[in-house]
Write an enzyme that holds these catalytic residues in place. Structure first.
Site, PDB file in Angstrom:
ATOM      1  N   GLY A 141      39.410  31.931  45.707  1.00  0.00           N
ATOM      2  CA  GLY A 141      39.672  32.327  47.078  1.00  0.00           C
ATOM      3  C   GLY A 141      38.502  33.084  47.670  1.00  0.00           C
ATOM      4  O   GLY A 141      37.588  33.530  46.966  1.00  0.00           O
ATOM      5  N   LYS A 168      35.245  38.713  40.839  1.00  0.00           N
ATOM      6  CA  LYS A 168      35.014  38.884  42.271  1.00  0.00           C
ATOM      7  C   LYS A 168      33.525  39.139  42.493  1.00  0.00           C
ATOM      8  O   LYS A 168      32.970  40.103  41.974  1.00  0.00           O
ATOM      9  CB  LYS A 168      35.840  40.038  42.822  1.00  0.00           C
ATOM     10  CG  LYS A 168      35.705  40.213  44.330  1.00  0.00           C
ATOM     11  CD  LYS A 168      36.380  41.481  44.816  1.00  0.00           C
ATOM     12  CE  LYS A 168      37.860  41.457  44.578  1.00  0.00           C
ATOM     13  NZ  LYS A 168      38.518  42.672  45.127  1.00  0.00           N
ATOM     14  N   ASP A 184      45.557  49.097  51.767  1.00  0.00           N
ATOM     15  CA  ASP A 184      45.507  47.681  52.154  1.00  0.00           C
ATOM     16  C   ASP A 184      46.634  46.911  51.470  1.00  0.00           C
ATOM     17  O   ASP A 184      46.406  45.863  50.855  1.00  0.00           O
ATOM     18  CB  ASP A 184      44.150  47.085  51.803  1.00  0.00           C
ATOM     19  CG  ASP A 184      43.810  45.867  52.674  1.00  0.00           C
ATOM     20  OD1 ASP A 184      44.498  45.668  53.694  1.00  0.00           O
ATOM     21  OD2 ASP A 184      42.879  45.127  52.326  1.00  0.00           O
TER      22      ASP A 184
END
Length: 699
Positions: free
Chosen positions: A381, A403, A503
């Site tokens: 993603g 990541k 978040d």
């Protein structure tokens, strides 16, 4: 009776392989025992002898000793225990044959004990796998791995509390997947190959206090002591070379109640798995004491170790060797120079703060090979904080998510450091675990455990025209809500510091192989000490999840996370995003649509239509009320995450909301003022920062 007990003790000592005990002729002993048997109960005699035998033992060599060996372990003719016998990919164990009573009663605490042994490890052409001393409920280690895990654990039982194994590892391999500190360390292990506490092998000088490193694979005899104190539950591990006595300061010390680990009766022994190195692991002497120090091992009576190293070389070899060595050094030097110049562009960055805060660091090469060079076919993603790739570590075959973030990203180094400092030390079943990180020129890498089912938003918002992702049933949704609530409670109240995630949203909730929720992406997280009033000068987060008070104060608190959690609950129950981008929509905000149904008495009509009515009405009603309560525009009206868990568990009744006092119309006005799909500005006359930029992003 006292003479009888002493007689039994002398007989036990006479059977000991330690030659320092004076032998007593067995015929005399047996005659006296038979005579006393006419006066005293045979049961008393047996119990007295066994009690003394089980209190302590001493082996100064193992020739003729009653020791159980299995696998490739052997006892050499001169009395050494050889655990691995230079075999490859095989394991070996040496175990005291009888279980010892470590408790006064089945429910009693483990008694104090002391262990001492002398060992030596002979390396071969590869680094040795090391060895371990253990106290275990069984002497059956047939299921242990033959190539690693020190011959004690396997990948299935590793870390299980049902193992009932206490071990001290002498590890000579730096396995990054097992969080090893280096390739020469001593560790205290509880039911796991991952050490609870460890330190580089060595000892502290009694005079100067300085630390002196010892090489575990030096092929020299080393002595190690393990002491457990019942009252303080302190475990001390001390080591030294044979040329000196026991140092006063232990090498490794930990507090752990072994009553939760060691059972009423347990076996003592040693284990090792040879791997593919062909190394040898010797035990020269061994002693044990219950509620007393382990008997001192007389090192002068220990069996001799075999000679280590090649045989003496000839004169011709001594002449040729310097020339060959010089040629070899020159060749290696040229090769190193070429390799350094070739791979210089892959150099990693290291700074001082990483030593103090950074968790385990991965070499860039390992991540490169794990992700097949960060190819697009492994891309999981793309979000505001970077691109995420799936990978498999070559050595451990562990699936990971990497990541990859650019230094020039919006969040940048500051948020990268925040994520390392916060999530790197968190351990909770509903939080994504950060395994480590890496830095190189212009790039940052975070390594997480891989969540095979991806992010939650793909299951909630895939639409009827996309059947690639199945629709979550109600039971799964309610468990996901509860899991995220449990993770936030841990962050807000149960960890050593207060962590505000900032978040919380569906795209940052990942699902493991069993569809359990894991809250991730801590790139915007803030840490505070308990009792400290948190503050912030920048408003960050995602549009639709931001608490109204952030517009004027810019101050983040746990209640701002509670607000975002309330919006998250509504989108899980309703199956809709917090904001609809359709300008024709009368109520673009999800919370406003739910409030409207609440005022009209049709709250249950907001449940996701993809469930086709198959859900628990009471649980859905509870979740919707909880979502509205948590996303209340006034922060004082919101519950804490502990109260949220009590509502979800049924330990507390949710307060009723009446249409007259909800005040959600104020929230709608605040949200719709100056709305933009990517940036929202909140005017505030009391703040110094004017307008705050809202950053949106996810995994």
């Amino acid at each position: 009776m006292h003479s009888l007990v002493q007689l039994a003790a002398d007989y036990n000592n006479a059977r000991s392989p330690d030659r320092s005990y004076r032998p007593i002729y067995p015929a005399i002993i047996m005659s006296m025992l038979l005579l006393l048997n006419l006066i005293f109960s045979p049961v008393v005699l047996i119990l007295a002898a066994l009690a003394l035998a089980q209190d302590e033992f001493l082996f100064s060599g193992f020739a003729g000793a009653n020791i159980t060996v299995d696998g490739v372990a052997t006892v050499t003719p001169n009395g050494l225990i050889d655990l691995t016998n230079a075999q490859e990919s095989l394991k070996g164990h040496a175990i005291y044959p009888a279980p010892l009573p470590f408790r006064e009663s089945p429910n009693g605490t483990v008694k104090s004990f002391s262990v001492s042994f002398v060992f030596a490890i002979y390396p071969n052409y590869r680094p040795s796998q090391g060895m371990a001393f253990f106290i275990a409920k069984s002497k059956d280690f047939s299921s242990a791995l033959p190539t690693q895990y020190l011959g004690v654990f396997n990948t299935v039982n590793q870390g299980n509390s049902s193992n009932h194994i206490f071990a001290v590892e002498l590890d000579t391999v730096n396995n990054r997947d097992l969080l090893d500190i280096d390739a020469n360390h001593v560790g205290i292990n509880i039911n796991s190959i991952v050490s609870n506490k460890s330190n580089t092998a060595g000892f502290y000088d009694d005079k100067t206090g300085s630390f002196n490193t010892l090489n575990l694979t030096s092929a020299q005899g080393l002595q190690l002591w393990i002491d457990y104190e019942m009252q303080s539950t302190r475990i001390n591990v001390t080591m030294s070379p044979l040329s000196m006595g026991k140092p006063a300061r232990p090498l490794v010390s930990a507090i752990y109640d072994l009553s939760t680990v060691i059972q009423e009766e347990a076996y003592l022994g040693f284990g090792s798995s040879a791997g593919k190195d062909g190394s040898r692991h010797y035990i020269l002497g061994w002693s044990f004491g219950m509620n007393r120090p382990a008997p001192a091992i007389d090192t002068s009576k220990l069996p001799r170790l075999p000679r280590f190293g090649p045989k003496p070389r000839s004169k011709v070899l001594e002449m040729v060797l310097p020339v060959a060595t010089a040629a070899f050094v020159l060749t290696v030097g040229i090769a190193v120079f070429l390799l350094v110049r070739r791979h210089r562009r892959y150099a990693e960055l290291r700074e001082d703060w990483e030593v103090e805060f950074g968790p385990h660091r991965f070499p860039y090469k390992d991540l490169y090979y794990a992700t097949q060079g960060f190819k697009n076919k492994n891309l999981l993603g793309v979000g505001g904080f970077g691109r995420v790739y799936k990978g498999v570590l070559q050595t451990s075959k562990l699936e990971i998510a990497v990541k990859k973030v650019s230094h020039e990203s919006k969040q940048g180094m500051k948020e990268f450091v925040a994520e390392i400092v916060s999530i790197g030390r968190l351990q909770h079943r509903n939080l994504v675990r950060l395994l480590g990180y890496c830095r190189r020129r212009g790039e940052l890498f975070l390594v997480y455990e891989h969540m095979p089912n991806g992010s939650l938003d793909k299951y909630l918002f895939h639409g009827d025209d996309n059947k690639l992702q199945p629709t979550l049933n109600w039971t799964q949704r309610f468990q996901i809500i509860r899991g995220v609530a449990s993770g936030l409670l841990y962050l807000h109240e149960e960890w050593e510091k207060i962590i505000i995630h900032r978040d919380v949203k569906a795209s940052n909730v990942l699902l493991d192989g069993e569809m359990n929720a894991r809250l991730g992406d801590f790139g915007l997280a803030r840490l505070y000490d308990h009792g400290i009033d948190p503050h912030s000068t920048h408003v960050v987060g995602t549009i639709g999840y931001l608490a109204p008070e952030l517009a004027c104060t810019g101050k983040v608190t746990p209640l701002t996370d509670v607000f975002a959690f309330g919006i998250f609950v509504l989108e899980v129950v309703c199956g809709q995003r917090p904001i609809k981008q359709d300008i024709r929509e009368k109520q673009p905000m999800l919370v406003d649509r739910v409030v409207e149904h609440w005022n009209n008495g049709s709250l249950i009509d907001t449940v996701d239509i993809k469930l086709h009515g198959d859900y628990d009405v009471d649980e859905a009603y509870l979740a919707l009320k909880l979502g509205l309560l948590c996303s209340h525009p006034f922060m004082d009206a919101r519950p804490t995450m502990r109260q949220v868990m009590q509502y979800l568990d049924g330990d507390r009744i949710t307060p009723e909301l009446s249409p007259m006092d909800t005040n959600f119309d104020i929230l709608a006005t605040m949200r719709n003022q100056g709305f933009d799909p990517y940036v929202m500005s909140y005017p505030c006359s009391t703040g110094s920062h004017g307008a705050a930029s809202i950053l949106s992003g996810g995994r």
